[in-house]
Design a protein around this motif. Structure first.
Motif, PDB file in Angstrom:
ATOM      1  N   ALA A 116       0.822  -1.214   0.000  1.00  0.00           N
ATOM      2  CA  ALA A 116       0.000   0.000   0.000  1.00  0.00           C
ATOM      3  C   ALA A 116       0.857   1.265   0.000  1.00  0.00           C
ATOM      4  O   ALA A 116       0.418   2.319  -0.461  1.00  0.00           O
ATOM      5  CB  ALA A 116      -0.942  -0.004   1.203  1.00  0.00           C
ATOM      6  N   ASN A 117       2.103   1.171   0.491  1.00  0.00           N
ATOM      7  CA  ASN A 117       2.996   2.332   0.501  1.00  0.00           C
ATOM      8  C   ASN A 117       3.510   2.668  -0.894  1.00  0.00           C
ATOM      9  O   ASN A 117       3.900   3.793  -1.157  1.00  0.00           O
ATOM     10  CB  ASN A 117       4.168   2.115   1.448  1.00  0.00           C
ATOM     11  CG  ASN A 117       3.731   2.157   2.893  1.00  0.00           C
ATOM     12  OD1 ASN A 117       2.759   2.828   3.246  1.00  0.00           O
ATOM     13  ND2 ASN A 117       4.435   1.440   3.741  1.00  0.00           N
ATOM     14  N   ASN A 118       3.554   1.663  -1.774  1.00  0.00           N
ATOM     15  CA  ASN A 118       3.917   1.876  -3.180  1.00  0.00           C
ATOM     16  C   ASN A 118       5.233   2.638  -3.322  1.00  0.00           C
ATOM     17  O   ASN A 118       5.305   3.651  -4.028  1.00  0.00           O
ATOM     18  CB  ASN A 118       2.777   2.590  -3.907  1.00  0.00           C
ATOM     19  CG  ASN A 118       2.567   2.039  -5.298  1.00  0.00           C
ATOM     20  OD1 ASN A 118       2.804   0.869  -5.548  1.00  0.00           O
ATOM     21  ND2 ASN A 118       2.120   2.880  -6.208  1.00  0.00           N
ATOM     22  N   ARG A 119       6.285   2.134  -2.637  1.00  0.00           N
ATOM     23  CA  ARG A 119       7.587   2.794  -2.682  1.00  0.00           C
ATOM     24  C   ARG A 119       8.661   1.836  -3.179  1.00  0.00           C
ATOM     25  O   ARG A 119       8.657   0.651  -2.850  1.00  0.00           O
ATOM     26  CB  ARG A 119       7.974   3.317  -1.306  1.00  0.00           C
ATOM     27  CG  ARG A 119       7.148   4.504  -0.879  1.00  0.00           C
ATOM     28  CD  ARG A 119       7.662   5.121   0.394  1.00  0.00           C
ATOM     29  NE  ARG A 119       7.480   4.191   1.507  1.00  0.00           N
ATOM     30  CZ  ARG A 119       7.034   4.530   2.702  1.00  0.00           C
ATOM     31  NH1 ARG A 119       6.715   5.778   2.960  1.00  0.00           N
ATOM     32  NH2 ARG A 119       6.908   3.634   3.647  1.00  0.00           N
ATOM     33  N   LEU A 120       9.592   2.398  -3.946  1.00  0.00           N
ATOM     34  CA  LEU A 120      10.776   1.692  -4.416  1.00  0.00           C
ATOM     35  C   LEU A 120      11.979   2.424  -3.846  1.00  0.00           C
ATOM     36  O   LEU A 120      12.016   3.666  -3.848  1.00  0.00           O
ATOM     37  CB  LEU A 120      10.835   1.699  -5.947  1.00  0.00           C
ATOM     38  CG  LEU A 120      12.046   1.026  -6.578  1.00  0.00           C
ATOM     39  CD1 LEU A 120      11.932  -0.491  -6.449  1.00  0.00           C
ATOM     40  CD2 LEU A 120      12.179   1.426  -8.040  1.00  0.00           C
ATOM     41  N   TYR A 121      12.942   1.657  -3.343  1.00  0.00           N
ATOM     42  CA  TYR A 121      14.146   2.222  -2.740  1.00  0.00           C
ATOM     43  C   TYR A 121      15.359   1.659  -3.475  1.00  0.00           C
ATOM     44  O   TYR A 121      15.360   0.494  -3.867  1.00  0.00           O
ATOM     45  CB  TYR A 121      14.281   1.794  -1.276  1.00  0.00           C
ATOM     46  CG  TYR A 121      13.074   2.030  -0.415  1.00  0.00           C
ATOM     47  CD1 TYR A 121      12.978   3.166   0.373  1.00  0.00           C
ATOM     48  CD2 TYR A 121      12.027   1.103  -0.352  1.00  0.00           C
ATOM     49  CE1 TYR A 121      11.874   3.373   1.194  1.00  0.00           C
ATOM     50  CE2 TYR A 121      10.923   1.307   0.454  1.00  0.00           C
ATOM     51  CZ  TYR A 121      10.859   2.436   1.230  1.00  0.00           C
ATOM     52  OH  TYR A 121       9.774   2.640   2.031  1.00  0.00           O
ATOM     53  N   TYR A 122      16.386   2.480  -3.624  1.00  0.00           N
ATOM     54  CA  TYR A 122      17.656   1.951  -4.125  1.00  0.00           C
ATOM     55  C   TYR A 122      18.790   2.854  -3.680  1.00  0.00           C
ATOM     56  O   TYR A 122      18.596   4.010  -3.331  1.00  0.00           O
ATOM     57  CB  TYR A 122      17.640   1.744  -5.637  1.00  0.00           C
ATOM     58  CG  TYR A 122      17.480   2.946  -6.522  1.00  0.00           C
ATOM     59  CD1 TYR A 122      18.582   3.545  -7.126  1.00  0.00           C
ATOM     60  CD2 TYR A 122      16.222   3.461  -6.803  1.00  0.00           C
ATOM     61  CE1 TYR A 122      18.431   4.622  -7.978  1.00  0.00           C
ATOM     62  CE2 TYR A 122      16.066   4.532  -7.655  1.00  0.00           C
ATOM     63  CZ  TYR A 122      17.178   5.115  -8.240  1.00  0.00           C
ATOM     64  OH  TYR A 122      17.024   6.188  -9.084  1.00  0.00           O
ATOM     65  N   VAL A 123      19.995   2.263  -3.668  1.00  0.00           N
ATOM     66  CA  VAL A 123      21.192   2.992  -3.254  1.00  0.00           C
ATOM     67  C   VAL A 123      22.135   3.100  -4.440  1.00  0.00           C
ATOM     68  O   VAL A 123      22.410   2.114  -5.123  1.00  0.00           O
ATOM     69  CB  VAL A 123      21.893   2.288  -2.066  1.00  0.00           C
ATOM     70  CG1 VAL A 123      23.232   2.935  -1.757  1.00  0.00           C
ATOM     71  CG2 VAL A 123      20.995   2.301  -0.838  1.00  0.00           C
ATOM     72  N   VAL A 124      22.612   4.329  -4.656  1.00  0.00           N
ATOM     73  CA  VAL A 124      23.594   4.610  -5.703  1.00  0.00           C
ATOM     74  C   VAL A 124      24.890   5.014  -5.015  1.00  0.00           C
ATOM     75  O   VAL A 124      24.880   5.832  -4.087  1.00  0.00           O
ATOM     76  CB  VAL A 124      23.140   5.766  -6.624  1.00  0.00           C
ATOM     77  CG1 VAL A 124      24.073   5.915  -7.802  1.00  0.00           C
ATOM     78  CG2 VAL A 124      21.712   5.570  -7.092  1.00  0.00           C
TER      79      VAL A 124
END
Length: 107
Positions: free
Chosen positions: A47-55
């Motif tokens: 339900a939060n509909n979030r994508l996370y990534y580290v560069v």
């Protein structure tokens, strides 16, 4: 080393097409412009509909230069334009900048 945690707040119904855009275009374009992604995550609560990534970046100046080249890459401009014909994928994007804590060595 500078680590940038990017948090994408994804518009409803756009997560899968965002995955496809990363898979088919963005990861390769990031590498082309000197940006190394260490990992991608999705929020455990759909339900939060979030994508996370580290560069990973050498420093802030290099980060800014790399993103400037990426944003102006004709391939990226075309991919973004075509992929968002039905509307933008994101309603918000955050960046958090981090460095390794001096006490920690990953062995």
């Amino acid at each position: 080393m500078l680590y940038e945690l990017r948090i994408y707040h994804v518009n409803p119904g756009k997560m899968q097409v965002l995955h496809e855009r990363f898979r088919d275009h963005v990861i390769e374009l990031f590498l082309k412009h000197g940006m190394k992604i260490t990992q991608y995550w999705e929020d455990i609560n759909d339900a939060n509909n979030r994508l996370y990534y580290v560069v990973e970046h050498d420093n802030m100046e290099t980060r800014n230069d790399n993103y400037e080249r990426f944003r102006n890459d004709p391939e990226w401009i075309k991919v973004k334009r075509i992929s968002e014909l039905d509307g933008p994928y994101l309603n918000n994007q955050e960046s958090i900048f981090m460095k390794t804590a001096a006490f920690f060595e990953n062995k």
